[in-house]
Design a protein around this motif. Structure first.
Motif, PDB file in Angstrom:
ATOM      1  N   PRO A 120       0.681  -1.118  -0.129  1.00  0.00           N
ATOM      2  CA  PRO A 120       0.087  -0.096   0.274  1.00  0.00           C
ATOM      3  C   PRO A 120       0.800   1.230   0.093  1.00  0.00           C
ATOM      4  O   PRO A 120       1.966   1.270   0.569  1.00  0.00           O
ATOM      5  CB  PRO A 120      -0.720  -0.083   1.413  1.00  0.00           C
ATOM      6  N   ASN A 121       0.031   2.374  -0.462  1.00  0.00           N
ATOM      7  CA  ASN A 121       0.992   3.575  -0.739  1.00  0.00           C
ATOM      8  C   ASN A 121      -0.203   4.689  -0.787  1.00  0.00           C
ATOM      9  O   ASN A 121      -0.986   4.605  -1.420  1.00  0.00           O
ATOM     10  CB  ASN A 121       1.844   3.648  -1.925  1.00  0.00           C
ATOM     11  N   ALA A 122       0.229   5.849   0.287  1.00  0.00           N
ATOM     12  CA  ALA A 122      -0.382   6.958   0.237  1.00  0.00           C
ATOM     13  C   ALA A 122       0.346   8.181  -0.313  1.00  0.00           C
ATOM     14  O   ALA A 122       1.251   8.399   0.415  1.00  0.00           O
ATOM     15  CB  ALA A 122      -1.378   7.486   1.554  1.00  0.00           C
ATOM     16  N   TRP A 123       0.249   8.594  -1.486  1.00  0.00           N
ATOM     17  CA  TRP A 123       1.194   9.531  -2.266  1.00  0.00           C
ATOM     18  C   TRP A 123       1.369  10.788  -1.389  1.00  0.00           C
ATOM     19  O   TRP A 123       2.419  11.409  -1.542  1.00  0.00           O
ATOM     20  CB  TRP A 123       0.835   9.714  -3.591  1.00  0.00           C
ATOM     21  N   ASN A 124       0.312  11.185  -0.779  1.00  0.00           N
ATOM     22  CA  ASN A 124       0.486  12.481   0.071  1.00  0.00           C
ATOM     23  C   ASN A 124       0.632  12.188   1.491  1.00  0.00           C
ATOM     24  O   ASN A 124       0.387  13.072   2.333  1.00  0.00           O
ATOM     25  CB  ASN A 124      -0.829  13.363  -0.199  1.00  0.00           C
ATOM     26  N   ALA A 125       1.198  10.885   1.913  1.00  0.00           N
ATOM     27  CA  ALA A 125       1.383  10.797   3.461  1.00  0.00           C
ATOM     28  C   ALA A 125       2.210  12.044   3.827  1.00  0.00           C
ATOM     29  O   ALA A 125       3.260  12.278   3.260  1.00  0.00           O
ATOM     30  CB  ALA A 125       1.933   9.386   3.867  1.00  0.00           C
ATOM     31  N   ASN A 135      -8.436   4.964  -3.242  1.00  0.00           N
ATOM     32  CA  ASN A 135      -8.935   6.386  -2.963  1.00  0.00           C
ATOM     33  C   ASN A 135      -8.917   7.278  -4.202  1.00  0.00           C
ATOM     34  O   ASN A 135      -7.696   7.861  -4.513  1.00  0.00           O
ATOM     35  CB  ASN A 135      -8.571   7.004  -1.576  1.00  0.00           C
ATOM     36  N   TYR A 136      -9.769   7.645  -5.090  1.00  0.00           N
ATOM     37  CA  TYR A 136     -11.144   7.486  -4.774  1.00  0.00           C
ATOM     38  C   TYR A 136     -11.947   6.990  -6.225  1.00  0.00           C
ATOM     39  O   TYR A 136     -12.595   5.956  -6.242  1.00  0.00           O
ATOM     40  CB  TYR A 136     -11.588   8.740  -4.508  1.00  0.00           C
ATOM     41  N   ARG A 137     -11.240   7.432  -7.397  1.00  0.00           N
ATOM     42  CA  ARG A 137     -11.876   7.200  -8.814  1.00  0.00           C
ATOM     43  C   ARG A 137     -10.810   6.446  -9.314  1.00  0.00           C
ATOM     44  O   ARG A 137      -9.556   6.959  -9.503  1.00  0.00           O
ATOM     45  CB  ARG A 137     -12.451   8.324  -9.426  1.00  0.00           C
ATOM     46  N   SER A 138     -11.044   5.047  -9.678  1.00  0.00           N
ATOM     47  CA  SER A 138     -10.139   4.402 -10.387  1.00  0.00           C
ATOM     48  C   SER A 138     -10.480   3.940 -11.884  1.00  0.00           C
ATOM     49  O   SER A 138     -11.453   3.692 -12.080  1.00  0.00           O
ATOM     50  CB  SER A 138      -9.927   2.969  -9.568  1.00  0.00           C
ATOM     51  N   ARG A 139      -9.188   3.899 -12.647  1.00  0.00           N
ATOM     52  CA  ARG A 139      -9.365   3.487 -13.923  1.00  0.00           C
ATOM     53  C   ARG A 139      -8.202   2.372 -13.909  1.00  0.00           C
ATOM     54  O   ARG A 139      -6.930   2.832 -13.710  1.00  0.00           O
ATOM     55  CB  ARG A 139      -9.277   4.477 -14.873  1.00  0.00           C
ATOM     56  N   VAL A 140      -8.507   1.123 -14.337  1.00  0.00           N
ATOM     57  CA  VAL A 140      -7.604   0.056 -14.399  1.00  0.00           C
ATOM     58  C   VAL A 140      -7.213  -0.225 -15.804  1.00  0.00           C
ATOM     59  O   VAL A 140      -8.240  -0.359 -16.747  1.00  0.00           O
ATOM     60  CB  VAL A 140      -8.019  -1.300 -13.556  1.00  0.00           C
ATOM     61  N   TYR A 141      -5.867  -0.486 -16.182  1.00  0.00           N
ATOM     62  CA  TYR A 141      -5.445  -0.920 -17.698  1.00  0.00           C
ATOM     63  C   TYR A 141      -4.803  -1.989 -17.480  1.00  0.00           C
ATOM     64  O   TYR A 141      -3.724  -2.320 -16.457  1.00  0.00           O
ATOM     65  CB  TYR A 141      -4.672   0.255 -18.139  1.00  0.00           C
ATOM     66  N   LEU A 142      -4.670  -2.913 -18.394  1.00  0.00           N
ATOM     67  CA  LEU A 142      -3.711  -3.923 -18.628  1.00  0.00           C
ATOM     68  C   LEU A 142      -3.358  -3.913 -19.999  1.00  0.00           C
ATOM     69  O   LEU A 142      -3.934  -3.978 -21.024  1.00  0.00           O
ATOM     70  CB  LEU A 142      -4.683  -5.361 -18.542  1.00  0.00           C
ATOM     71  N   ALA A 198      -1.670  -0.978 -14.733  1.00  0.00           N
ATOM     72  CA  ALA A 198      -1.468   0.586 -14.493  1.00  0.00           C
ATOM     73  C   ALA A 198      -2.870   0.812 -13.920  1.00  0.00           C
ATOM     74  O   ALA A 198      -3.975   0.424 -14.448  1.00  0.00           O
ATOM     75  CB  ALA A 198      -1.318   1.202 -15.809  1.00  0.00           C
ATOM     76  N   ILE A 199      -2.842   1.748 -12.864  1.00  0.00           N
ATOM     77  CA  ILE A 199      -4.070   2.290 -12.303  1.00  0.00           C
ATOM     78  C   ILE A 199      -4.099   3.813 -12.197  1.00  0.00           C
ATOM     79  O   ILE A 199      -3.141   4.192 -11.459  1.00  0.00           O
ATOM     80  CB  ILE A 199      -4.171   1.614 -10.751  1.00  0.00           C
ATOM     81  N   ARG A 200      -5.180   4.279 -12.778  1.00  0.00           N
ATOM     82  CA  ARG A 200      -4.976   5.867 -12.717  1.00  0.00           C
ATOM     83  C   ARG A 200      -6.149   6.148 -11.540  1.00  0.00           C
ATOM     84  O   ARG A 200      -7.077   5.591 -11.192  1.00  0.00           O
ATOM     85  CB  ARG A 200      -5.674   6.344 -13.889  1.00  0.00           C
ATOM     86  N   VAL A 201      -5.571   6.902 -10.455  1.00  0.00           N
ATOM     87  CA  VAL A 201      -6.375   7.383  -9.319  1.00  0.00           C
ATOM     88  C   VAL A 201      -6.546   8.698  -9.124  1.00  0.00           C
ATOM     89  O   VAL A 201      -5.478   9.596  -9.229  1.00  0.00           O
ATOM     90  CB  VAL A 201      -5.509   6.670  -8.122  1.00  0.00           C
ATOM     91  N   ASP A 202      -7.785   9.070  -8.939  1.00  0.00           N
ATOM     92  CA  ASP A 202      -8.071  10.539  -8.938  1.00  0.00           C
ATOM     93  C   ASP A 202      -8.865  10.588  -7.387  1.00  0.00           C
ATOM     94  O   ASP A 202      -9.939  10.048  -7.327  1.00  0.00           O
ATOM     95  CB  ASP A 202      -9.283  10.778  -9.918  1.00  0.00           C
ATOM     96  N   ASP A 203      -8.041  11.462  -6.644  1.00  0.00           N
ATOM     97  CA  ASP A 203      -8.644  11.535  -5.061  1.00  0.00           C
ATOM     98  C   ASP A 203      -9.315  12.958  -5.010  1.00  0.00           C
ATOM     99  O   ASP A 203      -9.455  13.343  -3.795  1.00  0.00           O
ATOM    100  CB  ASP A 203      -7.596  11.187  -4.121  1.00  0.00           C
ATOM    101  N   GLY A 256      -4.287   7.316  -3.219  1.00  0.00           N
ATOM    102  CA  GLY A 256      -3.433   6.034  -3.684  1.00  0.00           C
ATOM    103  C   GLY A 256      -4.054   4.838  -3.498  1.00  0.00           C
ATOM    104  O   GLY A 256      -5.280   4.624  -3.340  1.00  0.00           O
ATOM    105  N   LEU A 257      -3.283   3.888  -3.725  1.00  0.00           N
ATOM    106  CA  LEU A 257      -3.557   2.335  -3.495  1.00  0.00           C
ATOM    107  C   LEU A 257      -3.331   2.123  -1.873  1.00  0.00           C
ATOM    108  O   LEU A 257      -2.341   1.837  -1.398  1.00  0.00           O
ATOM    109  CB  LEU A 257      -2.797   1.329  -4.177  1.00  0.00           C
ATOM    110  N   LEU A 258      -4.448   2.522  -1.059  1.00  0.00           N
ATOM    111  CA  LEU A 258      -4.202   2.625   0.245  1.00  0.00           C
ATOM    112  C   LEU A 258      -4.166   1.360   1.268  1.00  0.00           C
ATOM    113  O   LEU A 258      -3.950   1.171   2.295  1.00  0.00           O
ATOM    114  CB  LEU A 258      -5.351   3.373   0.843  1.00  0.00           C
ATOM    115  N   ARG A 259      -4.722   0.239   0.405  1.00  0.00           N
ATOM    116  CA  ARG A 259      -4.588  -1.118   1.060  1.00  0.00           C
ATOM    117  C   ARG A 259      -3.794  -2.137  -0.092  1.00  0.00           C
ATOM    118  O   ARG A 259      -3.758  -1.675  -1.179  1.00  0.00           O
ATOM    119  CB  ARG A 259      -5.751  -1.758   1.583  1.00  0.00           C
TER     120      ARG A 259
END
Length: 636
Positions: A91-96, A134-141, A174-179, A206-209
């Motif tokens: 897990p990672n929070a980009w703004n920790a 968190n919060y809006r995700s778009r997942v790419y393969l 790849a995961i686009r995350v919009d918080d 980020g990917l929080l878990r």
């Protein structure tokens, strides 16, 4: 309380035992498995419950901020070059550790990971499972969009399309995350009249878990519920198994589902399931002289399920649950026929160094702190990581589990899409956590308008109906702000439990109506008169504290101690209360400019907790410990 080194050793031992308990896979030494291991895919999980075939996507990930907010997908999702990307672990929070206004307002970030499949077998399907984004995700393969999700704090899964998978080669996830949050989100956000971002708690992006890759060999458990029915504490019981399976194969498949109740084998049945179709298997069994789950004896049965094709096991679903009843009787929460008067804490997943992306060691530390204080319950504003619930199950502790439908303004709740998203949050929370005996209440939200009206009334009615259709064994509640002017509200009629957030003597409230803490007792009596048939719980109370000083001075440790003693002293005179919760156990980040009623605040940190974010115990820790341990929290 475990000393920290011992606690860490325990967590490592639990992880090792969990890894050893996993089934051995036939392709463990195959080239594909070796390549997957080199990518950091581990045949392990951070919690026990759920389907077999999960691989923790550990190892090297990469992160990159998308400052434009809509960067070229080909660059972020398809280009395999890692130039310009920062190596991270998930897990990672980009703004920790970033408590700026811009951090709270949110932005867009990308995560990516290269991986090989643990097996190249063509019969297998693969799913990626995100525990919380968190919060809006778009997942790419491999550069192609394969799925979307909106929300946080709950898991979601996306199937990896067979036509895009490189079964023997390197794949790029790849995961686009919009918080960036909006007034219609959970929790909502927006701008104050001075242009400062507002919201419920810190907006970590980020990917929080953790993230898992999940293997499916034709059959997959879609949902699993194991529900106990215990009429009385000394009665015989029934247990109902309900499992929905999906056939991922290209042709009809005969499936046989069995389960356990400890050493006892339970046959749910056999059915032919069409290609890409679903089938539900249900079985209700009698249990003579059951071993019941309770705070003093938290007995757990192994109730795991297995699906086979008649020759080979295709998947198992690990479940441990307890036989217990939780009901509201004559306006009181009753566990196994005995009244509850729990003492507990609210909690947030937050830390100074990792933000929301905490690990099991910190989760365990919070649990042990709560036990040291004599608490028997955790409440959260959102479904917690599964590790919490599994440990509460094991320890005989309780949980008030809530969805983050927090302070949503009525004008937004009126929108059909908002009510649908709120209902989806509740449904997902129930389905995800239904098998934990520690959970005693499903809460449909927190601090919506104190004067509900028809819009909130409609939401409450639908939420209660939905939760009970999925899980008829538990009561449904709602936490509300406690103000005398709220009066009796008929819209609360469908609820079994009403949680009161009361800060009498800390905040002043509308027109100063809660400024005087000596009016608390009369207010609580008025609540009881309004709702004599409902269980009443104090879901929040507390006072900020960050320094020594006079007992009369708000924000001092001494004021907090006096506040705790007075309020819990009042609760002790109300035998009809089913419990009380201090908000919170450990400090957490709230929002820019937070002062919380403290004349000398330390924004954005919420400082009502008896333990600081650095793990230092305040004097009130020991007052609450004395009060909690002196309270009989379950029993006649």
């Amino acid at each position: 309380m475990f000393p920290l080194p011992e606690m860490l050793r325990r967590c490592l031992l639990l992880s090792l035992l969990a890894a050893l308990a996993l089934p051995t896979v036939a392709y463990a030494q195959s080239p594909s498995a070796n390549a997957a291991q080199a990518d950091g895919l581990l045949n392990k999980t951070l919690y026990k419950g759920g389907a077999s075939g999960r691989f923790l996507m550990a190892g090297q990930w990469y992160y990159r901020a998308d400052t434009a907010g809509n960067g070229a997908v080909s660059v972020f999702a398809g280009d395999p070059s890692n130039v310009g990307w920062t190596p991270v672990s998930v897990p990672n929070a980009w703004n920790a550790k970033d408590y700026s206004d811009a951090s709270f307002a949110g932005g867009v970030g990308w995560y990516r990971k290269s991986f090989h499949l643990p097996s190249a077998a063509k019969r297998l399907s693969w799913i990626v499972r995100f525990e919380s984004v968190n919060y809006r995700s778009r997942v790419y393969l491999n550069g192609r969009l394969i799925g979307k999700n909106t929300g946080a704090y709950l898991p979601f899964e996306i199937r990896l399309p067979a036509g895009l998978l490189k079964r023997g080669g390197t794949n790029l996830l790849a995961i686009r995350v919009d918080d960036r949050r909006f007034p219609t989100d959970f929790p909502p956000s927006g701008l104050s009249t001075t242009g400062v971002p507002t919201g419920g708690w810190w907006n970590y992006g980020g990917l929080l878990r953790e993230v898992y890759l999940r293997k499916i060999d034709r059959a997959d458990f879609n949902t699993v519920a194991v529900l106990p029915d215990l009429p009385c504490g000394s009665c015989d019981a029934h247990v109902t198994y309900k499992a929905t399976l999906r056939n991922y194969g290209d042709k009809a498949q005969r499936m046989r589902v069995t389960a356990r109740l400890g050493a006892r084998k339970v046959v749910l049945g056999t059915a032919s399931v069409g290609a890409k179709k679903f089938a539900t298997f249900t079985k209700r069994i009698a249990v003579k002289n059951p071993k019941t789950w309770s705070p003093t004896s938290p007995y757990l049965y192994n109730t795991s399920l297995t699906v086979s094709d008649g020759k080979k096991t295709l998947q198992t679903y690990h479940v441990e649950t307890g036989i217990r009843s939780i009901k509201v009787v004559n306006g009181h929460l009753m566990l196994n026929g005995k009244p509850l008067n729990f003492r507990g804490f609210g909690t947030h997943e937050d830390s100074l160094d990792k933000g929301f992306a905490i690990d099991d060691a910190q989760r365990e530390q919070q649990i042990q702190w709560a036990r040291e204080e004599g608490a028997t319950l955790f409440r959260s504003h959102y479904p917690l990581h599964p590790y919490y619930y599994e440990r509460l199950d094991e320890l005989g502790m309780l949980a008030w589990t809530e969805v983050p439908i927090y302070s949503v303004k009525t004008k937004y709740l009126k929108q059909l899409k908002v009510r649908k998203l709120a209902a989806r949050e509740l449904e997902s929370a129930v389905r995800t956590n239904i098998n934990h005996p520690s959970i005693i209440v499903w809460s449909a939200g927190n601090e919506l308008s104190a004067r509900p009206g028809p819009v909130q009334g409609y939401y409450i009615q639908r939420a209660v109906k939905l939760a009970k259709s999925l899980d008829p064994t538990r009561p449904v509640g709602l936490a509300v702000a406690g103000y005398p002017s709220a009066g009796c509200q008929p819209e609360y009629a469908p609820l079994d439990v009403l949680g009161i957030n009361e800060y009498f003597g800390w905040y002043s409230g509308p027109n100063g109506q809660i400024a005087d803490q000596t009016t608390l007792s009369d207010y609580l009596d008025s609540v009881r008169q309004c709702y004599p048939g409902k269980a009443i719980v104090i879901t929040e109370t507390g006072a900020e504290a960050n320094r020594d000083g006079p007992v009369e001075e708000r924000g001092t440790y001494q004021f907090q101690q006096a506040f705790a003693n007075y309020h819990f002293g009042v609760y002790a005179t109300k035998p009809w209360l089913s419990g009380a919760i201090w908000w919170t156990l450990e400090e957490f980040a709230v929002k820019p400019g937070w002062e919380g009623g403290n004349p000398w605040p330390a924004p954005p940190i919420h400082q009502k907790a008896p333990i600081t974010m650095a793990g230092v115990k305040k004097p009130a820790f020991y007052d609450l410990q004395r009060i909690y341990k002196a309270t009989k929290q379950w029993g006649p």
